[in-house]
Structures are given as structure tokens and as C-alpha cells.
Scaffold this active site. Sequence first.
Site, PDB file in Angstrom:
ATOM      1  N   HIS A   1       0.832  -1.222   0.000  1.00 51.35           N
ATOM      2  CA  HIS A   1       0.000   0.000   0.000  1.00 51.35           C
ATOM      3  C   HIS A   1       0.859   1.262   0.000  1.00 51.35           C
ATOM      4  O   HIS A   1       0.496   2.268   0.610  1.00 51.35           O
ATOM      5  CB  HIS A   1      -0.948   0.032   1.207  1.00 51.35           C
ATOM      6  CG  HIS A   1      -1.939  -1.098   1.246  1.00 51.35           C
ATOM      7  ND1 HIS A   1      -3.228  -0.989   0.784  1.00 51.35           N
ATOM      8  CD2 HIS A   1      -1.824  -2.373   1.709  1.00 51.35           C
ATOM      9  CE1 HIS A   1      -3.863  -2.135   0.954  1.00 51.35           C
ATOM     10  NE2 HIS A   1      -3.034  -2.993   1.509  1.00 51.35           N
TER      11      HIS A   1
ATOM     12  N   ASN B   1     -10.089  -3.023   2.639  1.00 51.80           N
ATOM     13  CA  ASN B   1      -9.842  -2.997   1.194  1.00 51.80           C
ATOM     14  C   ASN B   1     -11.160  -2.808   0.450  1.00 51.80           C
ATOM     15  O   ASN B   1     -12.229  -2.861   1.061  1.00 51.80           O
ATOM     16  CB  ASN B   1      -9.218  -4.321   0.738  1.00 51.80           C
ATOM     17  CG  ASN B   1      -7.714  -4.389   1.003  1.00 51.80           C
ATOM     18  OD1 ASN B   1      -7.068  -3.371   1.260  1.00 51.80           O
ATOM     19  ND2 ASN B   1      -7.170  -5.590   0.949  1.00 51.80           N
TER      20      ASN B   1
ATOM     21  N   HIS C   1      -3.638   1.172  12.153  1.00 52.72           N
ATOM     22  CA  HIS C   1      -3.387  -0.095  12.836  1.00 52.72           C
ATOM     23  C   HIS C   1      -4.721  -0.781  13.099  1.00 52.72           C
ATOM     24  O   HIS C   1      -5.584  -0.229  13.790  1.00 52.72           O
ATOM     25  CB  HIS C   1      -2.658   0.170  14.152  1.00 52.72           C
ATOM     26  CG  HIS C   1      -2.300  -1.078  14.909  1.00 52.72           C
ATOM     27  ND1 HIS C   1      -2.432  -2.338  14.380  1.00 52.72           N
ATOM     28  CD2 HIS C   1      -1.819  -1.252  16.155  1.00 52.72           C
ATOM     29  CE1 HIS C   1      -2.038  -3.231  15.270  1.00 52.72           C
ATOM     30  NE2 HIS C   1      -1.674  -2.600  16.360  1.00 52.72           N
TER      31      HIS C   1
ATOM     32  N   TYR D   1       1.241  -4.099  12.237  1.00 54.35           N
ATOM     33  CA  TYR D   1       1.080  -2.672  11.927  1.00 54.35           C
ATOM     34  C   TYR D   1       1.923  -1.757  12.813  1.00 54.35           C
ATOM     35  O   TYR D   1       2.499  -0.782  12.327  1.00 54.35           O
ATOM     36  CB  TYR D   1      -0.409  -2.279  11.936  1.00 54.35           C
ATOM     37  CG  TYR D   1      -1.111  -2.833  10.721  1.00 54.35           C
ATOM     38  CD1 TYR D   1      -1.391  -4.197  10.619  1.00 54.35           C
ATOM     39  CD2 TYR D   1      -1.436  -2.029   9.644  1.00 54.35           C
ATOM     40  CE1 TYR D   1      -1.993  -4.732   9.494  1.00 54.35           C
ATOM     41  CE2 TYR D   1      -2.043  -2.559   8.512  1.00 54.35           C
ATOM     42  CZ  TYR D   1      -2.315  -3.905   8.444  1.00 54.35           C
ATOM     43  OH  TYR D   1      -2.896  -4.429   7.313  1.00 54.35           O
TER      44      TYR D   1
HETATM   45 FE1  HDD Z   1      -2.286  -4.789   5.589  1.00 50.42          FE
HETATM   46  C1  HDD Z   1      -0.886  -1.733   5.218  1.00 50.42           C
HETATM   47  C2  HDD Z   1      -5.271  -3.585   4.415  1.00 50.42           C
HETATM   48  C3  HDD Z   1      -3.574  -7.980   5.578  1.00 50.42           C
HETATM   49  C4  HDD Z   1       0.495  -5.912   7.091  1.00 50.42           C
HETATM   50  N1  HDD Z   1      -2.940  -3.015   4.942  1.00 50.42           N
HETATM   51  C5  HDD Z   1      -2.218  -1.863   4.874  1.00 50.42           C
HETATM   52  C6  HDD Z   1      -3.038  -0.794   4.395  1.00 50.42           C
HETATM   53  C7  HDD Z   1      -4.271  -1.313   4.159  1.00 50.42           C
HETATM   54  C8  HDD Z   1      -4.215  -2.715   4.509  1.00 50.42           C
HETATM   55  C9  HDD Z   1      -5.488  -0.576   3.637  1.00 50.42           C
HETATM   56  C10 HDD Z   1      -2.575   0.635   4.160  1.00 50.42           C
HETATM   57  C11 HDD Z   1      -2.884   1.517   5.314  1.00 50.42           C
HETATM   58  C12 HDD Z   1      -2.521   2.939   4.985  1.00 50.42           C
HETATM   59  O1  HDD Z   1      -3.203   3.523   4.130  1.00 50.42           O
HETATM   60  O2  HDD Z   1      -1.538   3.422   5.533  1.00 50.42           O
HETATM   61  N2  HDD Z   1      -4.041  -5.625   5.035  1.00 50.42           N
HETATM   62  C13 HDD Z   1      -5.162  -4.945   4.658  1.00 50.42           C
HETATM   63  C14 HDD Z   1      -6.270  -5.868   4.557  1.00 50.42           C
HETATM   64  C15 HDD Z   1      -5.790  -7.106   4.880  1.00 50.42           C
HETATM   65  C16 HDD Z   1      -4.384  -6.949   5.189  1.00 50.42           C
HETATM   66  C17 HDD Z   1      -7.692  -5.490   4.188  1.00 50.42           C
HETATM   67  C18 HDD Z   1      -6.500  -8.423   4.955  1.00 50.42           C
HETATM   68  C19 HDD Z   1      -7.723  -8.547   5.310  1.00 50.42           C
HETATM   69  N3  HDD Z   1      -1.638  -6.614   6.194  1.00 50.42           N
HETATM   70  C20 HDD Z   1      -2.333  -7.799   6.134  1.00 50.42           C
HETATM   71  C21 HDD Z   1      -1.574  -8.837   6.786  1.00 50.42           C
HETATM   72  C22 HDD Z   1      -0.421  -8.250   7.239  1.00 50.42           C
HETATM   73  C23 HDD Z   1      -0.485  -6.867   6.849  1.00 50.42           C
HETATM   74  C24 HDD Z   1      -2.010 -10.281   6.933  1.00 50.42           C
HETATM   75  C25 HDD Z   1       0.734  -8.839   7.994  1.00 50.42           C
HETATM   76  C26 HDD Z   1       0.666  -9.853   8.786  1.00 50.42           C
HETATM   77  N4  HDD Z   1      -0.477  -3.991   6.001  1.00 50.42           N
HETATM   78  C27 HDD Z   1       0.502  -4.625   6.673  1.00 50.42           C
HETATM   79  C28 HDD Z   1       1.689  -3.731   6.976  1.00 50.42           C
HETATM   80  C29 HDD Z   1       1.231  -2.369   6.366  1.00 50.42           C
HETATM   81  C30 HDD Z   1      -0.125  -2.703   5.798  1.00 50.42           C
HETATM   82  C31 HDD Z   1       2.997  -4.272   6.537  1.00 50.42           C
HETATM   83  C32 HDD Z   1       2.170  -1.712   5.388  1.00 50.42           C
HETATM   84  C33 HDD Z   1       2.234  -0.285   5.795  1.00 50.42           C
HETATM   85  C34 HDD Z   1       1.514  -0.202   7.030  1.00 50.42           C
HETATM   86  O3  HDD Z   1       1.043  -1.426   7.380  1.00 50.42           O
HETATM   87  O4  HDD Z   1       1.327   0.795   7.684  1.00 50.42           O
HETATM   88  O5  HDD Z   1       1.893  -3.644   8.343  1.00 50.42           O
END
Ligand code: HDD
Length: 724
Positions: free
Chosen positions: A78, A151, A342, A365
Amino acid sequence: MDHKKGQQPHKDMKDSQLEEFRVSDAGEPMTTNQGVRISEDEHSLKAGARGPTLMEDFHFREKLTHFDHERIPERVVHARGFGVHGYFQVYKPMTKYTKAKFLQDPSIKTPVFVRFSTVAGSRGSADTVRDARGFATKFYTEDGNFDLVGNNIPVFFIQDALKFPDLVHAFKPEPHNEMPQASTAHDTHWDFIANNTESAHMVMWTMSDRAIPRSYRMMEGFGVHTFRFVNDKGEAHFVKFHWKPLLGVHSLVWDEAQKIAGKDPDFHRRDLWEAIETGNYPEFEFGVQMIREDEEFNFDFDILDPTKIWPEELIPVQRIGKMTLNRNVDNVFAETEQAAFHVGNVVPGIDFSNDPLLQGRLFSYTDTQLIRLGGPNFHEIPINRPVAEVHNNQREGYHRMTINRGQTSYHKNSLGNNDPRPVSQLDGGYAHYQEKVEGRKVRARSDSFKDHYTQAKLFWNSMSDVEKQHIIKAFRFEVGKVRSKSVQQQVVDMFANVDLTLAEEIALGVGVTPPKAKAGDEASGTTMAGGAETKASPALSQLRTAMSPATRKVAVLAADGFDADEMKAVLAAFAEAKVVPEVVSENLGMIAGSDGSRLEVMHTFLTSDSVLFDAVYVAGGEKSIAKLQGIKEAVNFVTEAYNHFKTVGASAQAAGLLSGSGIHLADPAATSGYLTSPDEDTGLVIRKETEDAGVFARQLVDAIAMHRHWGREMQMIPPAKRTD
Ligand code: HDD
């Protein structure tokens, strides 16, 4: 700054909190970061005009040092996104189900910050790529921040967070050559899919039009996981969260999406920015689906499985409030880039379920913010600060802003009157829902998660013919770009478990052996009770969405001599329907109408393109039409709009120009072009010689509201390939 005790938050509260940090440089002298005024900002300090630069030039050192450190790591997923402010209001008290304060009082406007994003691409990638879109909302509530990090697709690729790094490694550019950017059309992604079949359902969504939205303002949002609502008696309901856009759910077509990626890589953020700047505030209704705790096992899917939806026909979505997005950020880095969402940020009244994907996200997060934002105090960055007061014994760490007073920073204490102190639930203390849990420590997945295909099939069954064609083409594009024949074959064999025709069509397109397995065979995994394979969920089709002409962007093609009366009638009808017209002509400047009235040209055929508009209106007036007919780009403009199934409005005088674009009016003998009569095409609005301009204008608006005219596409598909 922080709101005072007993004071309820209101929509301006976050804004006024941010005000303290806003800086305007208008009319101010330039200074260093130490506040020393600067007299010269173009020449470094040198020993002689041609001599070496001197170390003592503190202004040079500071300016360069800051510049060298101006990037923070982009989000690992993202990375490309755009954030806006707004507010949320609940329609009616939800007290029966949850004690969350922001869901009680319809008069309260809770401030929100929303960041929309793509998933796979880097921060500089294009907006319109095929991908899921992030839809992350931070509610600054009276009880603290609640983040709904969702999402625009209601399910996810995997069921356990332990596999998230593998999934992301597979869809990101391949490690040996860092290609392709922001695309899943490559070997490692499809290799992952074929070898991790729990992804089947989400892949059906990413291959559908949902993954190429027309606008962030026209897509649904989903919390994906099952959460819990908990009321003040401690009673819980399982809940899924939804966002429903009031403008309906609309998409681009794939050819258009790819071209926009080059013509305007900022297409979605520009669309959002402009809508808000012009007062067309995006609105989304907040929906909930709820299941009682004792109903947990009543369904043919496991409600903890994030690869499953709760079909709306089975568990209706109740619309309980509305979010209005009404303010752009002042500074993208300070607000959007530093926003830290988060999924674990919940408030009393909202709790988690045991969905193993959700549980894993609870770790990830905060961890990711530590590296992105450089330490544990990122909650103090203005955009992340709650409007609720913050008191605890946490101190120090990188970039600490708060100056905490007092001798004690531990609990319990006697020297500091034991403050700050935990409070009871009655005083708003968060208490986790007391779910009874027992089990052995095992690395395993519940058998109830093993059905990978029933809902993928449900999705396919719910699509209209034209949506099915788009899915087939998307697969052919994506899998067609895979180099490994073995992976292509695996994908085809896998999706035979969803639908045999779908798999055969993919096989044909990518040149591998048609599948032998039938949907529903042993190979399709455990089929759950209920015979859901043949069912459809009409709510999943975009064709049933809300239709509105509001905020649709229409290219008005005109030159000197345009029919002023017709133009006046059309622009009046557009204004009434909130359609956004922009004049496109050969050169910028003013053009003159038949009565001498003047119109400003906003774009030329060089600075703009058909793919950036929702519809085209070729203004009447023989002189204007003749001029446009002689400009190749103008003719192409109309051709392309037509080929992307958009509304084309014109007067009958423009028949020559239209014919150059492949549109033949009422010419039964025509052998080229797709349609011979406007009557067959809802999106071809032709003003006949005698027709009243007002009537024509209203018909045009009605056609624009339909968004696309798919009948045209079904005619373009060779009969042998049509599924009707
Ligand atoms: Fe995630 C970012 C949505 C599964 C780890 N995720 C992130 C963002 C969104 C989602 C919208 C961007 C937030 C922003 O605008 O700053 N993610 C989802 C959805 C998931 C999902 C709907 C499943 C239902 N994500 C998911 C899993 C993991 C992560 C299973 C790790 C175990 N996601 C992250 C992250 C991010 C992230 C690596 C990257 C940047 C951030 O968090 O701030 O922690």
C-alpha cells in the site's frame, strides 16, 4: 489542543488540533532551522567566487543535510496512496449492539482521515493498475482512535498471517530483475496462486472490474475480518463492516486503465482532490452485517475465515451511518505519508475475533511504523494524535514531543498519587470480551477453512455476461504474461474447480491444454454442506449498483462556430445534474459560438485524452464540426470513447465526424463500425435536425448516468465467444 474533559468531539476538533502545527510562510523572511534569518540562498560560501566551498557555511550544511534525509521507507505494501479528511455521523443509536460512543448519537460528527491506496506498486507507481485498493479509515472518537483498515475487496488471498510475507514476495516485482512494477501479471504471483489455492476467491475479485475502479469515490470498502460489537452489558455480536459509496460502484475498462496509467498516473488522486476542491464531497454509508454469538456455526462457511464473505442475501447489510469526505490535506507528507493505521486500534464496544489473519495483523502494523516513522512516538505526529486525551507512563524514545511533568513514570506509585490510574468499564476502561477459549498448541488450520472454491464459484455465478467476459480477458492478460507453461497449466487446472468454461477460456487464450477436471470434482477441495456451488449472490454484480450522472467528467469537443443555443442547453442540463464539462479544442484560449458568445478551452487534444473522461459531447454547429473533423486527434478522441463504451452525444450534423470514428448513423448498408442505428445503442445520443436542444440535453444526461453501454461491448465480442 486535546479536547477538555466532558467535551464531546466534533468534526472540526481534529482540524483545530492540526491548526497548532500548520505553518504559513507567506510574507515571512527565510530562516535556518535555528531561526536565524538568511540573507542569501543561491550561492554557497566560497573562498573566492571560483574557489572551494567553506565548511563554516552552516546554511549550506543544514539545507543539504535535511534534503539528504527527506525520504522515509515507503509502506512495504500500500505504498501508493492518497489521504483526505472528513467526518462520520451515525444514523441511529447502536446501543443495543455496541457501546462505542461514536455509534450512539446522530448529532455527533466524528472526525475521520481516510487513506485510499493500491497494494502492490511503489509510491510513484500509477493509480489505475489492476489491484485491490486499500480503504483505511481513522475515526478520531471521544474514546480514542478506531482504525478500520480495509480494502475494496471483501476477502483476502490467505487465511493465516504467517503466509503474508510469502504472498507479498510473490506479487511484488521479481527479485532478480525488479519487474514488473505494480502488476501481478508475472510468474511468481501466479505460481503462488496455483500453489496456495485458498487464494481462489480473492483472485476472482482481482480479475474482475472491482480491481480497476473508476474512482476512489465509486468503490465499496470492507473491513474483511469478522470483528465483535460488544454492548454495555458485555453481550457480543459478530460483525463485518462495509462502506457503500452513494455514487455507486463503477470501474474503468482494462484498455482504458492501462492508457490512463501513462496519460495521467495520478488519475485517482486527481479525481478525489478535484471532487473535494469543487465541493462534490464523496459520501459513503457505513454498513454492518451482524451474527449472534450463538449463530456462529449456522453457516456453510466458517465466519472466522477471511477468504469468505457473508452473502448479503443471507445476512443483510444494515446502513447505520454516513461518512462525508470534505477536506484535502495541507501537506501530503505530513499527513498522508505519516499516517499510521493499525487494525488493532479499537475502542470500547469493538473487539476482535479469532480470525488468524486478523490476529497476525495485530502484530504487524505497529512493527512496520517503528521502521517507517523511526521510533515508538509516532502516535504524537499530528495526523496520528487522538482527539481523546493521552495519559500513561510511557516516556522518552526518538522524537518525543510531549513534555511530561512530575517525578513518577510507573504504576503503581505512591509519590504521584498513583496517577494516571486504570479506570473501570463504567468510566470507559477498555475490557476485552471474555470469550472462552481452550485448545492444544498446534500449528494447524481448522478443517472448516478448507473449502477454497465454493465462494469463488458463487462470485462467478453472480456476474453478468459482460462481467464474466471481463474476468476471462483479465485472466488471459495476466496468465498470458506468465512465461512458465507449467505455471499457466497449473492456473488453468486450478480454476477448473471454479468454473470449467472459465478455465477452458483461459486455456484457449494462453495456449495450454484445456482442463479435464470439472468444477465440483474431488479436486475442488472439501465442498461444504448447502449446495452453494450453484447459488448466486446478486449483490456482487456491479450492474446492480447506483447510477448517477453527478461528478461525471464530460469532454465537450468544440471549435469556433459551435451552436450556441445547443451548448447553452447542454451546459445548463449538465450543471443541474452536477455533470462536470471540460472544453477540449485544438488550442487553449477562447472559442466563439454562433451568436458570438465565448467559451474557454480547458484542454487541447495534446494535453488531454479521451480516456480521462466519462463521456464525449461533440457540440453542434457546422463550422465547429467541420474544423474538428479535420483534426485526426479529435476523430480518435470520439473513436476511443465509443470503444470504451462511453456515452457519445452529437448532433446529426456530425455524421461525417462520427463515421470517421467508426460510428455509422442509420446506414443499414454500413459494413464497418459496430452499430448502424443509434436506437440500438443506449449510449449514442444523436440530436436530430428538428429536436429541441433541451430534450437532447436531458437524454444526454440520462445516458451519462448509465456510465457504460455494455450492449456495445457484447456486439463487439464475436458471436462464438458470447455467453448469452
Ligand atoms: Fe495490511 C498496510 C489492508 C492484511 C500488514 N494493509 C495496509 C493498508 C491497508 C491494509 C489498507 C494501508 C494503510 C494505509 O493507508 O496506511 N491488510 C489490509 C487488509 C488485509 C491486510 C484489508 C487483509 C484482510 N496486512 C495484512 C496482513 C499483514 C499486513 C495479513 C501482515 C501480517 N499492512 C501490513 C503492513 C502495512 C499494511 C505491513 C504496510 C504499511 C503499514 O502497514 O502501515 O503492516
